[in-house]
Design a protein around this motif. Structure first.
Motif, PDB file in Angstrom:
ATOM      1  N   UNK A  55     -27.567  17.374 -37.099  1.00 39.51           N
ATOM      2  CA  UNK A  55     -26.315  16.938 -36.493  1.00 39.51           C
ATOM      3  C   UNK A  55     -25.307  18.081 -36.399  1.00 39.51           C
ATOM      4  N   UNK A  56     -25.412  19.043 -37.302  1.00 41.19           N
ATOM      5  CA  UNK A  56     -24.456  20.162 -37.300  1.00 41.19           C
ATOM      6  C   UNK A  56     -24.649  21.065 -36.080  1.00 41.19           C
ATOM      7  N   UNK A  57     -25.868  21.563 -35.810  1.00 38.71           N
ATOM      8  CA  UNK A  57     -26.020  22.375 -34.579  1.00 38.71           C
ATOM      9  C   UNK A  57     -25.842  21.572 -33.299  1.00 38.71           C
ATOM     10  N   UNK A  59     -23.247  19.809 -32.692  1.00 39.84           N
ATOM     11  CA  UNK A  59     -21.818  19.809 -32.367  1.00 39.84           C
ATOM     12  C   UNK A  59     -21.486  20.771 -31.231  1.00 39.84           C
ATOM     13  N   UNK A  60     -21.883  22.051 -31.320  1.00 38.15           N
ATOM     14  CA  UNK A  60     -21.548  22.940 -30.180  1.00 38.15           C
ATOM     15  C   UNK A  60     -22.252  22.533 -28.885  1.00 38.15           C
ATOM     16  N   UNK A  61     -23.452  21.950 -28.988  1.00 35.55           N
ATOM     17  CA  UNK A  61     -24.151  21.507 -27.773  1.00 35.55           C
ATOM     18  C   UNK A  61     -23.358  20.388 -27.096  1.00 35.55           C
ATOM     19  N   UNK A  62     -22.928  19.401 -27.899  1.00 33.64           N
ATOM     20  CA  UNK A  62     -22.136  18.306 -27.342  1.00 33.64           C
ATOM     21  C   UNK A  62     -20.794  18.802 -26.829  1.00 33.64           C
ATOM     22  N   UNK A  63     -20.245  19.810 -27.494  1.00 33.35           N
ATOM     23  CA  UNK A  63     -18.968  20.370 -27.051  1.00 33.35           C
ATOM     24  C   UNK A  63     -19.104  20.974 -25.646  1.00 33.35           C
ATOM     25  N   UNK A  64     -20.161  21.732 -25.433  1.00 28.53           N
ATOM     26  CA  UNK A  64     -20.381  22.341 -24.119  1.00 28.53           C
ATOM     27  C   UNK A  64     -20.593  21.265 -23.057  1.00 28.53           C
ATOM     28  N   UNK A  65     -21.336  20.220 -23.414  1.00 25.56           N
ATOM     29  CA  UNK A  65     -21.601  19.142 -22.458  1.00 25.56           C
ATOM     30  C   UNK A  65     -20.316  18.420 -22.092  1.00 25.56           C
ATOM     31  N   UNK A  66     -19.517  18.055 -23.099  1.00 27.23           N
ATOM     32  CA  UNK A  66     -18.267  17.348 -22.817  1.00 27.23           C
ATOM     33  C   UNK A  66     -17.284  18.226 -22.039  1.00 27.23           C
ATOM     34  N   UNK A  67     -17.247  19.521 -22.350  1.00 24.85           N
ATOM     35  CA  UNK A  67     -16.351  20.415 -21.613  1.00 24.85           C
ATOM     36  C   UNK A  67     -16.754  20.524 -20.144  1.00 24.85           C
ATOM     37  N   UNK A  68     -18.064  20.422 -19.904  1.00 24.87           N
ATOM     38  CA  UNK A  68     -18.541  20.544 -18.523  1.00 24.87           C
ATOM     39  C   UNK A  68     -18.349  19.250 -17.745  1.00 24.87           C
ATOM     40  N   UNK A  69     -18.556  18.106 -18.414  1.00 26.44           N
ATOM     41  CA  UNK A  69     -18.496  16.813 -17.722  1.00 26.44           C
ATOM     42  C   UNK A  69     -17.070  16.274 -17.690  1.00 26.44           C
ATOM     43  N   UNK A  70     -16.378  16.328 -18.860  1.00 25.97           N
ATOM     44  CA  UNK A  70     -15.004  15.811 -18.959  1.00 25.97           C
ATOM     45  C   UNK A  70     -14.100  16.922 -19.498  1.00 25.97           C
ATOM     46  N   UNK A  71     -13.648  17.825 -18.673  1.00 22.13           N
ATOM     47  CA  UNK A  71     -12.841  18.960 -19.147  1.00 22.13           C
ATOM     48  C   UNK A  71     -11.547  18.528 -19.832  1.00 22.13           C
ATOM     49  N   UNK A  72     -10.995  17.384 -19.432  1.00 20.82           N
ATOM     50  CA  UNK A  72      -9.717  16.949 -20.000  1.00 20.82           C
ATOM     51  C   UNK A  72      -9.873  16.171 -21.303  1.00 20.82           C
ATOM     52  N   UNK A  73     -11.120  15.988 -21.784  1.00 21.27           N
ATOM     53  CA  UNK A  73     -11.318  15.179 -22.988  1.00 21.27           C
ATOM     54  C   UNK A  73     -10.791  15.855 -24.242  1.00 21.27           C
ATOM     55  N   UNK A 142     -22.057  16.081 -48.317  1.00 21.95           N
ATOM     56  CA  UNK A 142     -20.896  16.967 -48.321  1.00 21.95           C
ATOM     57  C   UNK A 142     -21.189  18.262 -47.584  1.00 21.95           C
ATOM     58  N   UNK A 143     -22.426  18.737 -47.653  1.00 22.12           N
ATOM     59  CA  UNK A 143     -22.790  19.959 -46.937  1.00 22.12           C
ATOM     60  C   UNK A 143     -22.677  19.760 -45.432  1.00 22.12           C
ATOM     61  N   UNK A 144     -23.061  18.581 -44.956  1.00 25.96           N
ATOM     62  CA  UNK A 144     -22.946  18.286 -43.526  1.00 25.96           C
ATOM     63  C   UNK A 144     -21.479  18.274 -43.107  1.00 25.96           C
ATOM     64  N   UNK A 145     -20.617  17.664 -43.938  1.00 30.59           N
ATOM     65  CA  UNK A 145     -19.189  17.600 -43.614  1.00 30.59           C
ATOM     66  C   UNK A 145     -18.573  18.994 -43.589  1.00 30.59           C
ATOM     67  N   UNK A 150     -16.757  23.822 -40.460  1.00 28.75           N
ATOM     68  CA  UNK A 150     -16.922  25.233 -40.146  1.00 28.75           C
ATOM     69  C   UNK A 150     -17.210  25.465 -38.669  1.00 28.75           C
ATOM     70  N   UNK A 151     -18.106  24.643 -38.114  1.00 29.28           N
ATOM     71  CA  UNK A 151     -18.428  24.770 -36.687  1.00 29.28           C
ATOM     72  C   UNK A 151     -17.193  24.451 -35.835  1.00 29.28           C
ATOM     73  N   UNK A 152     -16.444  23.400 -36.220  1.00 29.01           N
ATOM     74  CA  UNK A 152     -15.239  23.040 -35.467  1.00 29.01           C
ATOM     75  C   UNK A 152     -14.197  24.155 -35.536  1.00 29.01           C
ATOM     76  N   UNK A 153     -14.097  24.815 -36.686  1.00 32.43           N
ATOM     77  CA  UNK A 153     -13.139  25.916 -36.817  1.00 32.43           C
ATOM     78  C   UNK A 153     -13.528  27.086 -35.925  1.00 32.43           C
ATOM     79  N   UNK A 154     -14.821  27.383 -35.840  1.00 30.51           N
ATOM     80  CA  UNK A 154     -15.282  28.474 -34.975  1.00 30.51           C
ATOM     81  C   UNK A 154     -15.007  28.143 -33.506  1.00 30.51           C
TER      82      UNK A 154
END
Length: 238
Positions: A55-57, A59-73, A142-145, A150-154
């Motif tokens: 689930x951690x890796x 996050x950036x994949x979903x971020x790229x997808x949402x930015x491409x499909x719904x830029x205003x999200x 806790x490691x997942x959280x 960390x990924x969100x901060x990057x």
């Protein structure tokens, strides 16, 4: 028996050497560490444990997808804290899901797979076994959280350099407290079930308990200020 014969009997390697030795169970800290390491070793062989780590890796994949499909999200903000809150919007549900999958059937699986019957005769107390396995599940959740933060901060750092670090750390602390509650709740529910279930604690944490709080808040005006501190809402507060 003469003194010389008695000394030979008790000498190192003699037949009486083991008889005079005192045996006792290892200290509780050693038992806890052993149970923790054994459960972490089991996690390394279980597919569901690896699945939650993926689930951690994602996050950036979903971020790229949402930015491409719904830029205003993700809105528009020059503060990293706000941007991280957009990236971690699904954290409450994800934390409940991870805790339910990891801790929901961990204890009953010991009996269904018959491993408990080999563990209990060992010099390990049942309470230590119980807490050692829970500690392993908590560390994994806790490691997942922490990794998600960390990924969100990057990701947020790629958009802006303005960040309030103190608030980010406070948010992480609240999120970890919520993860502790989720794991403890799912693990406690599993202790009272025969086969264990990942669905039951997830339904209770993500649907039943929040819905009950909403009903109480609507029935008793003003109670929402208190109900907002129910541990199930900790990730939302974070």
């Amino acid at each position: 028996m003469t003194e010389d014969a008695l000394d030979d009997f008790r000498a190192p390697g003699g037949p009486g050497a083991l008889r005079d030795r005192k045996y006792s169970p290892p200290p509780a800290s050693s038992q806890l560490r052993l149970c923790f390491r054994c459960q972490m070793s089991l996690f390394s062989k279980q597919r569901q444990a690896w699945a939650v780590l993926l689930l951690v890796p994602a996050i950036p994949i979903l971020y790229v997808v949402f930015r491409a499909v719904w830029p205003s999200s993700f809105g528009s903000s020059d503060v990293a804290n706000i941007y991280m809150s957009y990236v971690l919007a699904a954290l409450p549900l994800v934390a409940a899901f991870v805790a339910s999958v990891v801790c929901g059937s961990m204890l009953p699986r010991e009996y269904s797979e018959r491993t408990a019957y080999m563990t209990l005769p060992m010099p390990v107390s049942r309470s230590t076994l119980y807490y050692g396995k829970f500690l392993a599940g908590l560390v994994l959740c806790a490691s997942v959280v922490v990794a998600a933060y960390g990924v969100a901060a990057v990701i947020a750092a790629t958009q802006t350099s303005l960040a309030y670090t103190g608030w980010i750390l406070a948010s992480l602390g609240v999120a970890l407290a919520g993860a502790f509650f989720f794991c403890a709740f799912a693990y406690s529910v599993s202790a009272f079930t025969y086969r264990g279930s990942s669905v039951l604690p997830l339904v209770l944490l993500a649907l039943a308990i929040p819905l009950a709080c909403v009903v109480v808040a609507l029935s008793l005006p003003g109670s929402e200020a208190v109900l907002g501190y129910v541990p199930v809402f900790a990730p939302d507060l974070a």
